[in-house]
Design a protein around this motif. Structure first.
Motif, PDB file in Angstrom:
ATOM      1  N   THR A   1      20.760  28.419  43.014  1.00 48.15           N
ATOM      2  CA  THR A   1      21.432  29.137  41.922  1.00 48.15           C
ATOM      3  C   THR A   1      22.919  28.824  41.929  1.00 48.15           C
ATOM      4  O   THR A   1      23.551  28.808  42.980  1.00 48.15           O
ATOM      5  N   ARG A   2      23.454  28.584  40.756  1.00 43.99           N
ATOM      6  CA  ARG A   2      24.896  28.354  40.597  1.00 43.99           C
ATOM      7  C   ARG A   2      25.496  29.617  39.988  1.00 43.99           C
ATOM      8  O   ARG A   2      24.842  30.304  39.211  1.00 43.99           O
ATOM      9  N   TRP A   3      26.746  29.902  40.328  1.00 45.44           N
ATOM     10  CA  TRP A   3      27.396  31.102  39.832  1.00 45.44           C
ATOM     11  C   TRP A   3      28.908  30.903  39.772  1.00 45.44           C
ATOM     12  O   TRP A   3      29.449  29.968  40.343  1.00 45.44           O
ATOM     13  N   THR A   4      29.553  31.813  39.045  1.00 47.93           N
ATOM     14  CA  THR A   4      31.011  31.874  39.011  1.00 47.93           C
ATOM     15  C   THR A   4      31.423  33.324  39.252  1.00 47.93           C
ATOM     16  O   THR A   4      30.664  34.249  38.958  1.00 47.93           O
ATOM     17  N   ALA A   5      32.606  33.510  39.786  1.00 47.98           N
ATOM     18  CA  ALA A   5      33.140  34.847  40.037  1.00 47.98           C
ATOM     19  C   ALA A   5      34.627  34.849  39.697  1.00 47.98           C
ATOM     20  O   ALA A   5      35.368  33.955  40.120  1.00 47.98           O
ATOM     21  N   LYS A   6      35.054  35.854  38.929  1.00 51.15           N
ATOM     22  CA  LYS A   6      36.472  35.962  38.569  1.00 51.15           C
ATOM     23  C   LYS A   6      37.286  36.397  39.768  1.00 51.15           C
ATOM     24  O   LYS A   6      36.839  37.173  40.594  1.00 51.15           O
ATOM     25  N   VAL A   7      38.499  35.874  39.830  1.00 49.12           N
ATOM     26  CA  VAL A   7      39.430  36.187  40.909  1.00 49.12           C
ATOM     27  C   VAL A   7      40.661  36.853  40.310  1.00 49.12           C
ATOM     28  O   VAL A   7      41.248  36.337  39.363  1.00 49.12           O
ATOM     29  N   ASP A   8      41.036  37.999  40.854  1.00 50.68           N
ATOM     30  CA  ASP A   8      42.295  38.649  40.484  1.00 50.68           C
ATOM     31  C   ASP A   8      43.295  38.359  41.586  1.00 50.68           C
ATOM     32  O   ASP A   8      42.985  38.528  42.767  1.00 50.68           O
ATOM     33  N   TRP A   9      44.485  37.949  41.205  1.00 51.34           N
ATOM     34  CA  TRP A   9      45.515  37.631  42.179  1.00 51.34           C
ATOM     35  C   TRP A   9      46.872  37.787  41.538  1.00 51.34           C
ATOM     36  O   TRP A   9      47.006  37.769  40.316  1.00 51.34           O
ATOM     37  N   LYS A  10      47.859  37.958  42.386  1.00 50.61           N
ATOM     38  CA  LYS A  10      49.249  38.020  41.928  1.00 50.61           C
ATOM     39  C   LYS A  10      50.024  36.961  42.695  1.00 50.61           C
ATOM     40  O   LYS A  10      49.839  36.798  43.907  1.00 50.61           O
ATOM     41  N   ALA A  11      50.860  36.262  41.989  1.00 48.26           N
ATOM     42  CA  ALA A  11      51.645  35.192  42.601  1.00 48.26           C
ATOM     43  C   ALA A  11      52.432  35.716  43.793  1.00 48.26           C
ATOM     44  O   ALA A  11      52.995  36.803  43.748  1.00 48.26           O
ATOM     45  N   GLY A  12      52.422  34.948  44.868  1.00 47.47           N
ATOM     46  CA  GLY A  12      53.190  35.287  46.052  1.00 47.47           C
ATOM     47  C   GLY A  12      52.470  36.199  47.032  1.00 47.47           C
ATOM     48  O   GLY A  12      52.960  36.412  48.132  1.00 47.47           O
ATOM     49  N   GLU A  13      51.324  36.754  46.672  1.00 46.57           N
ATOM     50  CA  GLU A  13      50.600  37.643  47.582  1.00 46.57           C
ATOM     51  C   GLU A  13      49.627  36.842  48.442  1.00 46.57           C
ATOM     52  O   GLU A  13      49.185  35.776  48.058  1.00 46.57           O
ATOM     53  N   ASP A  14      49.284  37.403  49.605  1.00 44.81           N
ATOM     54  CA  ASP A  14      48.385  36.707  50.520  1.00 44.81           C
ATOM     55  C   ASP A  14      46.962  37.248  50.441  1.00 44.81           C
ATOM     56  O   ASP A  14      46.167  37.060  51.358  1.00 44.81           O
ATOM     57  N   SER A  15      46.627  37.927  49.341  1.00 45.88           N
ATOM     58  CA  SER A  15      45.256  38.408  49.162  1.00 45.88           C
ATOM     59  C   SER A  15      44.822  38.246  47.710  1.00 45.88           C
ATOM     60  O   SER A  15      45.658  38.163  46.804  1.00 45.88           O
ATOM     61  N   ILE A  16      43.511  38.180  47.529  1.00 44.66           N
ATOM     62  CA  ILE A  16      42.900  38.077  46.204  1.00 44.66           C
ATOM     63  C   ILE A  16      41.745  39.067  46.146  1.00 44.66           C
ATOM     64  O   ILE A  16      41.293  39.570  47.170  1.00 44.66           O
ATOM     65  N   LYS A  17      41.288  39.358  44.924  1.00 46.82           N
ATOM     66  CA  LYS A  17      40.083  40.172  44.734  1.00 46.82           C
ATOM     67  C   LYS A  17      39.085  39.323  43.963  1.00 46.82           C
ATOM     68  O   LYS A  17      39.420  38.746  42.931  1.00 46.82           O
ATOM     69  N   ILE A  18      37.866  39.259  44.477  1.00 45.63           N
ATOM     70  CA  ILE A  18      36.817  38.458  43.838  1.00 45.63           C
ATOM     71  C   ILE A  18      35.713  39.391  43.350  1.00 45.63           C
ATOM     72  O   ILE A  18      35.269  40.265  44.087  1.00 45.63           O
ATOM     73  N   ASP A  19      35.284  39.186  42.114  1.00 44.30           N
ATOM     74  CA  ASP A  19      34.217  39.992  41.517  1.00 44.30           C
ATOM     75  C   ASP A  19      32.900  39.224  41.611  1.00 44.30           C
ATOM     76  O   ASP A  19      32.626  38.345  40.806  1.00 44.30           O
ATOM     77  N   PHE A  20      32.080  39.567  42.604  1.00 41.08           N
ATOM     78  CA  PHE A  20      30.797  38.904  42.805  1.00 41.08           C
ATOM     79  C   PHE A  20      29.661  39.586  42.020  1.00 41.08           C
ATOM     80  O   PHE A  20      28.496  39.216  42.190  1.00 41.08           O
ATOM     81  N   SER A  21      29.968  40.563  41.174  1.00 42.80           N
ATOM     82  CA  SER A  21      28.918  41.332  40.484  1.00 42.80           C
ATOM     83  C   SER A  21      28.063  40.476  39.559  1.00 42.80           C
ATOM     84  O   SER A  21      26.882  40.758  39.368  1.00 42.80           O
ATOM     85  N   LYS A  22      28.610  39.416  39.016  1.00 38.87           N
ATOM     86  CA  LYS A  22      27.857  38.531  38.128  1.00 38.87           C
ATOM     87  C   LYS A  22      26.684  37.859  38.849  1.00 38.87           C
ATOM     88  O   LYS A  22      25.685  37.515  38.233  1.00 38.87           O
ATOM     89  N   LYS A  23      26.808  37.716  40.166  1.00 38.58           N
ATOM     90  CA  LYS A  23      25.731  37.103  40.947  1.00 38.58           C
ATOM     91  C   LYS A  23      24.960  38.142  41.764  1.00 38.58           C
ATOM     92  O   LYS A  23      24.195  37.813  42.653  1.00 38.58           O
ATOM     93  N   GLY A  24      25.209  39.419  41.454  1.00 41.68           N
ATOM     94  CA  GLY A  24      24.482  40.493  42.125  1.00 41.68           C
ATOM     95  C   GLY A  24      25.179  41.052  43.347  1.00 41.68           C
ATOM     96  O   GLY A  24      24.610  41.855  44.082  1.00 41.68           O
ATOM     97  N   GLY A  25      26.404  40.668  43.575  1.00 45.40           N
ATOM     98  CA  GLY A  25      27.159  41.148  44.739  1.00 45.40           C
ATOM     99  C   GLY A  25      28.140  42.242  44.354  1.00 45.40           C
ATOM    100  O   GLY A  25      28.147  42.725  43.217  1.00 45.40           O
ATOM    101  N   PRO A  26      29.000  42.610  45.292  1.00 43.34           N
ATOM    102  CA  PRO A  26      29.973  43.672  45.029  1.00 43.34           C
ATOM    103  C   PRO A  26      31.131  43.210  44.140  1.00 43.34           C
ATOM    104  O   PRO A  26      31.401  42.023  44.012  1.00 43.34           O
ATOM    105  N   GLN A  27      31.795  44.191  43.559  1.00 47.79           N
ATOM    106  CA  GLN A  27      32.949  43.950  42.693  1.00 47.79           C
ATOM    107  C   GLN A  27      34.221  44.173  43.516  1.00 47.79           C
ATOM    108  O   GLN A  27      34.223  44.971  44.449  1.00 47.79           O
ATOM    109  N   ASP A  28      35.275  43.473  43.202  1.00 46.95           N
ATOM    110  CA  ASP A  28      36.586  43.658  43.843  1.00 46.95           C
ATOM    111  C   ASP A  28      36.560  43.511  45.356  1.00 46.95           C
ATOM    112  O   ASP A  28      37.071  44.349  46.093  1.00 46.95           O
TER     113      ASP A  28
END
Length: 173
Positions: free
Chosen positions: A114-141
């Motif tokens: 299975t192929r999938w995509t997940a949106k990433v929320d990030w802010k420039a200069g920060e050392d962390s990101i948030k990934i939304d895996f809900s499209k593939k059945g995983g957790p959000q944020d």
């Protein structure tokens, strides 16, 4: 492959600027200027130039700042399954950093199922990101934190960066 993707991206950006140009020019030549103002066409052309400059500057700046994250990763919980972070955009949504991946059973040694995509929320200069895996059945944020050579997740899993790709820009739609 990256150059081909960039060509498609530039073509889509050019299309967006051309569509915006057509709208401004149509307004300039079809609609009369506001009462007491005679520079309708000139104002429309100046507005067009400003909009095109803003569009290209914002996209280029965001793309440059996302460089640390972009590239290919190995995921020990999914051996040999693709994990790539790219900066993508389309004509309908704001530009977005995405994870493009695939899963197998249990890994991808034989094939990606299975192929999938997940949106990433990030802010420039920060050392962390948030990934939304809900499209593939995983957790959000799901928060991923940059640590030396990869991304560490709350469950302790670490995606190790194996190839940097600062030219990874794609078109999703």
């Amino acid at each position: 492959m990256a150059r081909q993707t960039m060509r498609k991206s530039r073509g889509a950006a050019a299309f967006a600027v051309a569509a915006l140009s057509a709208c401004y020019l149509a307004m300039a030549f079809v609609m009369p200027p506001a009462e007491g103002r005679g520079a309708g066409r000139r104002e429309a052309l100046l507005g067009l130039a400003g909009a095109a400059a803003t569009l290209s500057t914002e996209s280029a700046q965001a793309f440059e700042e996302s460089g640390q994250w972009m590239g290919y990763y190995s995921d020990p919980q999914h051996p040999m399954c693709p994990r790539k972070i790219v900066y993508e955009y389309d004509l309908y949504e704001k530009a977005q950093m995405m994870v493009v991946g695939g899963d197998g059973n249990p890994g991808c040694e034989k094939k990606v199922l299975t192929r999938w995509t997940a949106k990433v929320d990030w802010k420039a200069g920060e050392d962390s990101i948030k990934i939304d895996f809900s499209k593939k059945g995983g957790p959000q944020d799901v928060v991923g934190k940059w640590e030396k050579d990869g991304i560490v997740f709350p469950d302790g899993n670490k995606w190790k960066k194996i190839i940097s790709d600062n030219t990874a820009m794609g078109q999703t739609r």
